[in-house]
Design a protein around this motif. Structure first.
Motif, PDB file in Angstrom:
ATOM      1  N   GLN A  16       0.813  -1.224   0.000  1.00  0.00           N
ATOM      2  CA  GLN A  16       0.000   0.000   0.000  1.00  0.00           C
ATOM      3  C   GLN A  16       0.844   1.270   0.000  1.00  0.00           C
ATOM      4  N   LEU A  17       0.234   2.332  -0.548  1.00  0.00           N
ATOM      5  CA  LEU A  17       0.838   3.673  -0.582  1.00  0.00           C
ATOM      6  C   LEU A  17      -0.071   4.600   0.214  1.00  0.00           C
ATOM      7  N   VAL A  18       0.462   5.175   1.303  1.00  0.00           N
ATOM      8  CA  VAL A  18      -0.336   6.024   2.193  1.00  0.00           C
ATOM      9  C   VAL A  18      -0.055   7.497   1.874  1.00  0.00           C
ATOM     10  N   CYS A  19      -1.129   8.248   1.742  1.00  0.00           N
ATOM     11  CA  CYS A  19      -1.047   9.676   1.399  1.00  0.00           C
ATOM     12  C   CYS A  19      -1.405  10.521   2.621  1.00  0.00           C
ATOM     13  N   CYS A  20      -0.550  11.518   2.931  1.00  0.00           N
ATOM     14  CA  CYS A  20      -0.779  12.402   4.074  1.00  0.00           C
ATOM     15  C   CYS A  20      -0.593  13.859   3.654  1.00  0.00           C
ATOM     16  N   LYS A  21      -1.229  14.744   4.409  1.00  0.00           N
ATOM     17  CA  LYS A  21      -1.120  16.182   4.145  1.00  0.00           C
ATOM     18  C   LYS A  21      -0.438  16.871   5.320  1.00  0.00           C
ATOM     19  N   LYS A  22       0.473  17.772   5.007  1.00  0.00           N
ATOM     20  CA  LYS A  22       1.156  18.516   6.054  1.00  0.00           C
ATOM     21  C   LYS A  22       0.259  19.610   6.609  1.00  0.00           C
ATOM     22  N   ASP A  23       0.388  19.864   7.893  1.00  0.00           N
ATOM     23  CA  ASP A  23      -0.332  20.967   8.528  1.00  0.00           C
ATOM     24  C   ASP A  23       0.189  22.287   7.965  1.00  0.00           C
ATOM     25  N   LEU A  24      -0.716  23.244   7.732  1.00  0.00           N
ATOM     26  CA  LEU A  24      -0.307  24.516   7.127  1.00  0.00           C
ATOM     27  C   LEU A  24       0.645  25.304   8.008  1.00  0.00           C
ATOM     28  N   LEU A  25       0.446  25.254   9.320  1.00  0.00           N
ATOM     29  CA  LEU A  25       1.285  26.014  10.247  1.00  0.00           C
ATOM     30  C   LEU A  25       2.378  25.142  10.842  1.00  0.00           C
ATOM     31  N   ARG A  26       1.978  23.978  11.316  1.00  0.00           N
ATOM     32  CA  ARG A  26       2.947  23.040  11.891  1.00  0.00           C
ATOM     33  C   ARG A  26       3.314  22.011  10.836  1.00  0.00           C
ATOM     34  N   ARG A  27       4.403  22.222  10.110  1.00  0.00           N
ATOM     35  CA  ARG A  27       4.770  21.360   8.997  1.00  0.00           C
ATOM     36  C   ARG A  27       5.243  19.979   9.449  1.00  0.00           C
ATOM     37  N   ASP A  28       5.454  19.843  10.769  1.00  0.00           N
ATOM     38  CA  ASP A  28       5.877  18.542  11.264  1.00  0.00           C
ATOM     39  C   ASP A  28       4.694  17.647  11.626  1.00  0.00           C
ATOM     40  N   ILE A  29       3.470  18.161  11.468  1.00  0.00           N
ATOM     41  CA  ILE A  29       2.271  17.377  11.759  1.00  0.00           C
ATOM     42  C   ILE A  29       1.641  16.933  10.448  1.00  0.00           C
ATOM     43  N   LEU A  30       1.276  15.656  10.371  1.00  0.00           N
ATOM     44  CA  LEU A  30       0.678  15.089   9.169  1.00  0.00           C
ATOM     45  C   LEU A  30      -0.745  14.630   9.443  1.00  0.00           C
ATOM     46  N   TYR A  31      -1.597  14.787   8.438  1.00  0.00           N
ATOM     47  CA  TYR A  31      -2.989  14.346   8.500  1.00  0.00           C
ATOM     48  C   TYR A  31      -3.207  13.260   7.452  1.00  0.00           C
ATOM     49  N   TYR A  32      -3.873  12.214   7.861  1.00  0.00           N
ATOM     50  CA  TYR A  32      -4.163  11.138   6.925  1.00  0.00           C
ATOM     51  C   TYR A  32      -5.179  11.605   5.886  1.00  0.00           C
ATOM     52  N   LYS A  33      -4.920  11.259   4.591  1.00  0.00           N
ATOM     53  CA  LYS A  33      -5.847  11.636   3.525  1.00  0.00           C
ATOM     54  C   LYS A  33      -6.408  10.417   2.783  1.00  0.00           C
ATOM     55  N   SER A  34      -5.530   9.496   2.400  1.00  0.00           N
ATOM     56  CA  SER A  34      -6.024   8.349   1.626  1.00  0.00           C
ATOM     57  C   SER A  34      -4.921   7.289   1.524  1.00  0.00           C
ATOM     58  N   ARG A  35      -5.248   6.187   0.866  1.00  0.00           N
ATOM     59  CA  ARG A  35      -4.249   5.152   0.586  1.00  0.00           C
ATOM     60  C   ARG A  35      -4.606   4.450  -0.715  1.00  0.00           C
ATOM     61  N   ILE A  36      -3.592   3.853  -1.332  1.00  0.00           N
ATOM     62  CA  ILE A  36      -3.762   3.144  -2.605  1.00  0.00           C
ATOM     63  C   ILE A  36      -3.271   1.714  -2.427  1.00  0.00           C
ATOM     64  N   ASN A  37      -4.088   0.764  -2.861  1.00  0.00           N
ATOM     65  CA  ASN A  37      -3.718  -0.651  -2.791  1.00  0.00           C
ATOM     66  C   ASN A  37      -2.767  -0.967  -3.943  1.00  0.00           C
ATOM     67  N   MET A  38      -1.500  -1.226  -3.609  1.00  0.00           N
ATOM     68  CA  MET A  38      -0.495  -1.436  -4.643  1.00  0.00           C
ATOM     69  C   MET A  38      -0.630  -2.803  -5.331  1.00  0.00           C
ATOM     70  N   ASP A  39      -1.364  -3.727  -4.748  1.00  0.00           N
ATOM     71  CA  ASP A  39      -1.531  -5.041  -5.363  1.00  0.00           C
ATOM     72  C   ASP A  39      -2.319  -4.961  -6.664  1.00  0.00           C
ATOM     73  N   ASP A  40      -3.126  -3.900  -6.815  1.00  0.00           N
ATOM     74  CA  ASP A  40      -3.958  -3.752  -8.020  1.00  0.00           C
ATOM     75  C   ASP A  40      -3.344  -2.805  -9.044  1.00  0.00           C
ATOM     76  N   MET A  41      -2.160  -2.256  -8.728  1.00  0.00           N
ATOM     77  CA  MET A  41      -1.614  -1.178  -9.555  1.00  0.00           C
ATOM     78  C   MET A  41      -0.483  -1.642 -10.468  1.00  0.00           C
ATOM     79  N   GLU A  42      -0.388  -0.968 -11.604  1.00  0.00           N
ATOM     80  CA  GLU A  42       0.796  -1.077 -12.449  1.00  0.00           C
ATOM     81  C   GLU A  42       1.382   0.329 -12.599  1.00  0.00           C
ATOM     82  N   ILE A  43       2.712   0.406 -12.679  1.00  0.00           N
ATOM     83  CA  ILE A  43       3.400   1.692 -12.726  1.00  0.00           C
ATOM     84  C   ILE A  43       3.725   2.029 -14.170  1.00  0.00           C
TER      85      ILE A  43
END
Length: 593
Positions: free
Chosen positions: A428-455
């Motif tokens: 899996q590939l996990v996607c996160c967003k940085k906090d606008l003010l605190r760049r060291d804080i991450l928020y979960y946004k989504s994930r992609i199942n790599m077993d179904d993907m081709e690059i």
């Protein structure tokens, strides 16, 4: 024994860990010290144990009625023999089983596989040795005596002018009935493999019958969970090794041992030897549990009584439990030595060569599994630091962080671009967003199942699917839904790193399937529970001291006072370069207090 008949400990191991001896050397004949109360006729004085242990009818009956003092045949044995050889002017060599890294100028540093000249072995735990121009103390349990002490230090055979072997070299000297010295060397190695294997079987039998069997009788002292922690899967190892030694004995040529063909045995059992991975991973937990229990006297007395009843040599339980770890590390060394004395024309040569590579791979697999198991705690801690996490835990599907970095993600239908942090795990590939003010804080946004993907690699220019110009781009295309994700890196080299990382992710998944690697549900839940406790309490996780690092009581004033941590899995392989991977991640998403 005092005049009053009380217990005289000589010494009773009250410290949690004691120095263990190398596999293959520990059955030759250490002096046994009686560490239990004995009265004049040799029977057990139970009154000395009653207060701490209580009634022990089942455990002590055989010991009480044996009517003799248990001793170990051989008296002073190996240590005395070594010193006699040294005193007679003989040169005694030992081979390093593990790396010994030290900053102490009185200690001798070496790497696994190095040959050390033993100059003083009067102390049981620390020997004095020399490598080239360096001399110093080193732990006796880090080495084993060389099988062929008379072998010259230079590689066989000796070459002379003209490129031909010298007739006087060890390779052409005859030994006995037309046998070359090299054949005799091979005989020595074959005999050592068989004898150490038989000794090892006895060790495993003693542990299973002398300790585990007795512990199971005492449900008031041990739970099944505790026994699983202390002994791991050593009973499975015992069953495996019994079959293995029988296979070796079938291949042994009694009349001409140097003609024995044992390489095929190692090839046949290489898959079964992978059960050592579970044992090695659990071993630190076993040591910690033993350390906790042996702070209570009744457990010390119990374990010592088990040892005496089974007539085992004077090594504490933790020393015996180290032998499987030592054994799996010793196989590549033994096979390397066997290959060295096997002529290329020998029928066993190809099998021994293949067996050496196979056992190195087993050791590497054990190393890798140990590293992966340690990583799941870090992954759980990372997840606990992510805000607004949704869905299943990362550990449900993944156990390895392959790569991470910042990418621009472009989504349909408006071709809107978003700066996101991506973490590529196996599956899996996990996607996160940085906090606008605190760049060291991450928020979960989504994930992609790599077993179904081709690059898909995307050339610079206008992309047809998204109708925009892109640079340093690649796509993830879902085979099932035809969904397409477009990503852009800042630099060409970053794009190449990501493409390589996706290849590595697929390779890792395939390797895990081939080797059967998996993390148990119990391990996953425990890792998440630990991370959750740390996250909520805000307290840093306690760091346990290395489980081999303990103070040793020594009389010699210049002996080292501490035993360095044994690197049990270093088999003369190149050291892994320290990675800053997790440190870099921690800068981005520090585990919040």
């Amino acid at each position: 024994i005092t005049s009053a008949g009380a217990l005289d400990i000589l010494p009773l191991k009250l410290h949690p860990f004691s120095q263990s001896t190398p596999t293959g050397l520990d059955c030759v004949g250490w002096k046994r010290r009686i560490s239990a109360p004995v009265i004049a006729d040799g029977a057990l004085d139970k009154t000395a144990l009653t207060d701490d242990v209580g009634s022990e009818e089942d455990l002590y009956e055989d010991f009480r009625s044996s009517n003799h003092r248990y001793g170990h045949a051989g008296g002073g044995g190996e240590q005395l023999a070594i010193n006699e050889l040294i005193s007679d002017g003989s040169v005694v060599y030992a081979e390093a089983l593990w790396d010994h890294v030290t900053m102490d100028d009185q200690e001798l540093g070496f790497k696994a596989g190095d040959v050390i000249e033993v100059m003083d072995a009067t102390n049981k735990e620390w020997w004095w040795g020399r490598i080239l121009d360096s001399e110093g103390w080193f732990p006796a349990s880090f080495v084993r005596l060389r099988v062929n002490q008379d072998e010259p230090m230079e590689d066989y055979p000796v070459k002379v002018e003209g490129g031909k072997e010298d007739d006087s070299s060890s390779g052409n000297r005859r030994f006995g009935m037309g046998q070359t010295t090299k054949d005799q060397m091979r005989t020595n190695v074959i005999n050592e493999i068989l004898s150490t294997e038989r000794d090892y079987i006895k060790h495993l039998k003693d542990i299973c019958e002398g300790y585990i069997k007795q512990c199971r009788k005492r449900a008031d002292m041990f739970t099944e969970e505790q026994l699983k922690t202390i002994f791991g899967n050593i009973e499975d190892i015992y069953r495996c090794q019994k079959k293995f030694v029988k296979a070796l004995e079938k291949k042994f040529n009694k009349d001409h041992p140097h003609l024995s063909e044992v390489g095929s045995c190692f090839l046949e059992y290489q898959t079964e030897f992978q059960i050592y991975s579970e044992y090695c991973n659990n071993h630190p937990n076993a040591c910690m549990e033993l350390s906790r229990l042996t702070k209570v006297n009744k457990y010390v007395y119990f374990f010592e009584a088990c040892r005496l009843l089974q007539k085992m040599i004077d090594i504490s339980l933790d020393g015996f439990l180290l032998t499987p770890v030592q054994k799996i590390c010793k196989y590549p060394l033994q096979l390397a030595e066997l290959l060295k004395y096997t002529n290329p024309q020998h029928r066993d040569y190809k099998d021994v060569e293949a067996a050496l590579n196979a056992m190195k791979n087993v050791a590497r697999l054990i190393n890798e599994r140990k590293r992966r198991l340690e990583n799941i705690d870090k992954i759980a801690q990372w997840q606990s630091s992510i805000e607004d996490w949704e869905g299943e835990d990362v550990l449900v599907k993944s156990s390895e962080l392959i790569y991470s970095g910042e990418l621009t993600k472009i989504s349909h239908p408006q071709a809107k671009s978003q700066q996101r942090m991506f973490f590529l795990f196996d599956h899996q590939l996990v996607c996160c967003k940085k906090d606008l003010l605190r760049r060291d804080i991450l928020y979960y946004k989504s994930r992609i199942n790599m077993d179904d993907m081709e690059i898909l690699d995307v050339e610079d220019g206008k992309d047809k699917d998204f109708s925009i110009s892109v640079k340093n781009a690649f796509k993830l295309h879902c085979r099932n839904t035809e969904e397409v994700h477009l990503f852009c890196a800042k630099k060409p080299e970053q794009k190449q790193r990501w493409l390589k990382a996706f290849e590595n992710e697929r390779r890792q998944v395939q390797l895990d399937q081939e080797t059967g690697f998996s993390i148990t549900e119990v391990q996953k839940k425990q890792a998440m529970l630990n991370a959750s406790k740390q996250h909520h309490t805000g307290k840093p996780k306690a760091v346990t001291r290395p489980y081999y690092d303990f103070l040793m009581r020594q009389k010699h004033p210049t002996l080292p006072t501490t035993l360095p941590q044994q690197q049990v899995f270093m088999l003369a392989e190149p050291k892994r370069k320290p990675s800053n991977f997790w440190q870099n991640i921690s800068r981005l998403t520090p585990f919040r207090k």
